[in-house]
Scaffold this active site. Sequence first.
Site, PDB file in Angstrom:
ATOM      1  N   GLU A   1     -51.289 -15.156 -67.771  1.00 36.00           N
ATOM      2  CA  GLU A   1     -51.083 -16.057 -66.615  1.00 36.00           C
ATOM      3  C   GLU A   1     -50.693 -17.452 -67.090  1.00 36.00           C
ATOM      4  OE1 GLU A   1     -54.818 -15.056 -64.741  1.00 36.00           O
ATOM      5  OE2 GLU A   1     -53.988 -13.054 -64.417  1.00 36.00           O
TER       6      GLU A   1
ATOM      7  N   ASN B   1     -63.286 -12.557 -68.063  1.00 35.17           N
ATOM      8  CA  ASN B   1     -62.441 -13.726 -67.793  1.00 35.17           C
ATOM      9  C   ASN B   1     -62.452 -13.908 -66.276  1.00 35.17           C
ATOM     10  OD1 ASN B   1     -60.395 -15.564 -67.385  1.00 35.17           O
ATOM     11  ND2 ASN B   1     -58.742 -14.140 -67.917  1.00 35.17           N
TER      12      ASN B   1
ATOM     13  N   LYS C   1     -61.158 -16.246 -64.530  1.00 34.24           N
ATOM     14  CA  LYS C   1     -59.971 -16.914 -63.964  1.00 34.24           C
ATOM     15  C   LYS C   1     -60.437 -18.029 -63.017  1.00 34.24           C
ATOM     16  CE  LYS C   1     -57.610 -12.633 -64.781  1.00 34.24           C
ATOM     17  NZ  LYS C   1     -56.488 -11.769 -64.541  1.00 34.24           N
TER      18      LYS C   1
ATOM     19  N   GLU D   1     -53.117  -7.395 -74.002  1.00 35.96           N
ATOM     20  CA  GLU D   1     -53.140  -7.283 -72.544  1.00 35.96           C
ATOM     21  C   GLU D   1     -51.721  -7.067 -72.031  1.00 35.96           C
ATOM     22  OE1 GLU D   1     -56.918  -9.200 -70.857  1.00 35.96           O
ATOM     23  OE2 GLU D   1     -55.385 -10.733 -70.890  1.00 35.96           O
TER      24      GLU D   1
ATOM     25  N   HIS E   1     -53.279 -16.584 -72.480  1.00 36.77           N
ATOM     26  CA  HIS E   1     -53.405 -15.530 -71.459  1.00 36.77           C
ATOM     27  C   HIS E   1     -52.061 -15.369 -70.742  1.00 36.77           C
ATOM     28  CE1 HIS E   1     -54.522 -13.512 -67.746  1.00 36.77           C
ATOM     29  NE2 HIS E   1     -55.520 -12.999 -68.454  1.00 36.77           N
TER      30      HIS E   1
ATOM     31  N   SER F   1     -56.987  -4.292 -66.165  1.00 37.88           N
ATOM     32  CA  SER F   1     -57.608  -3.347 -65.230  1.00 37.88           C
ATOM     33  C   SER F   1     -58.686  -2.467 -65.868  1.00 37.88           C
ATOM     34  CB  SER F   1     -56.542  -2.500 -64.530  1.00 37.88           C
ATOM     35  OG  SER F   1     -55.675  -3.345 -63.782  1.00 37.88           O
TER      36      SER F   1
ATOM     37  N   GLY G   1     -54.556  -7.044 -63.437  1.00 38.38           N
ATOM     38  CA  GLY G   1     -54.788  -7.247 -62.004  1.00 38.38           C
ATOM     39  C   GLY G   1     -53.985  -6.302 -61.121  1.00 38.38           C
TER      40      GLY G   1
HETATM   41  P1  PGA Z   1     -57.922  -7.576 -64.933  1.00 43.33           P
HETATM   42  O1  PGA Z   1     -57.620  -8.915 -65.776  1.00 43.33           O
HETATM   43  O2  PGA Z   1     -59.085  -6.899 -65.604  1.00 43.33           O
HETATM   44  O3  PGA Z   1     -58.275  -8.064 -63.542  1.00 43.33           O
HETATM   45  O4  PGA Z   1     -56.688  -6.761 -64.967  1.00 43.33           O
HETATM   46  C1  PGA Z   1     -57.655  -8.899 -67.172  1.00 43.33           C
HETATM   47  C2  PGA Z   1     -57.304 -10.264 -67.720  1.00 43.33           C
HETATM   48  O5  PGA Z   1     -56.486 -10.949 -67.101  1.00 43.33           O
HETATM   49  O6  PGA Z   1     -57.834 -10.692 -68.770  1.00 43.33           O
END
Ligand code: PGA
Length: 253
Positions: free
Chosen positions: A97, A9, A11, A167, A95, A213, A173
């Site tokens: 976010e 992903n 983003k 998640e 997601h 992560s 992140g």
């Molecule tokens: P990340 O993001 O691997 O940077 O933690 C995962 C995601 O948001 O799908």
Amino acid sequence: MRKLFIAGNWKMNKGIKETEDFFNELFNLVADYGKVDIAIAPPFTSIPKAVEVCRTKNILIGAQNMYFEDSGAFTGEISPKFLKELNVDFVILGHSERRHIFNESNELISKKLKKALEEGLTPILCVGETLKEREDEKTEKVLKEQVDSAFNDISPDDAKKVIIAYEPVWAIGTGKTATPEIAKDAHFFIRKRIKELYNSIVADEIRILYGGSVKPGNAKSLLSVDEIDGALIGGASLKPQSFAEIIKIGMEV
Ligand code: PGA
């Protein structure tokens, strides 16, 4: 046997040129993905380039979001019909976010999920608890609400096509990864809930990815867990080297 699904992903990262450069480098690093499904969700504007360069490469290309209407007065939104025109295979929905920065509700995500299935786009439905919810021991309650709401009114045949991504918000992140045990328990809980909502055939077939992560250094311990059917990767999917390393680990587990 559920096929492993390794998805990036991106983003709000990578324009058209960076997209082309990423794939050219990735193709130099891995030529064959064996038994693993590989997928990337670039930003909308880089999707046509990604589709073009991956045409003969067996990589699924997806969007990071969509709206649930075909067209109309919805400024700034993207119709699933437009995604179909670009030959998009899948769409990430809900997601964290989108849920937390853009205030998307379970109800909105449920409408999007239904629409994506109607249009033949594979939804990757993201669910997960915040740190506060985990500390308050509300993880299972939150996961149940998110799963129940998303699958409301979805037939068993359609439910099997959904990919769920667990998640935990506190792991996205942040560099903090859920331990394989934490992820396993959450995946087990989600699969059990799918079994209660449908039956064991749907529960056995549906793929549940872990996200938060994931990196080359922890991918093996997570992907070796039976309950974990793949990964949704943010940061580590931006570099061809780290994404290729995770793909190779996926091919070996
Ligand atoms: P990340 O993001 O691997 O940077 O933690 C995962 C995601 O948001 O799908």
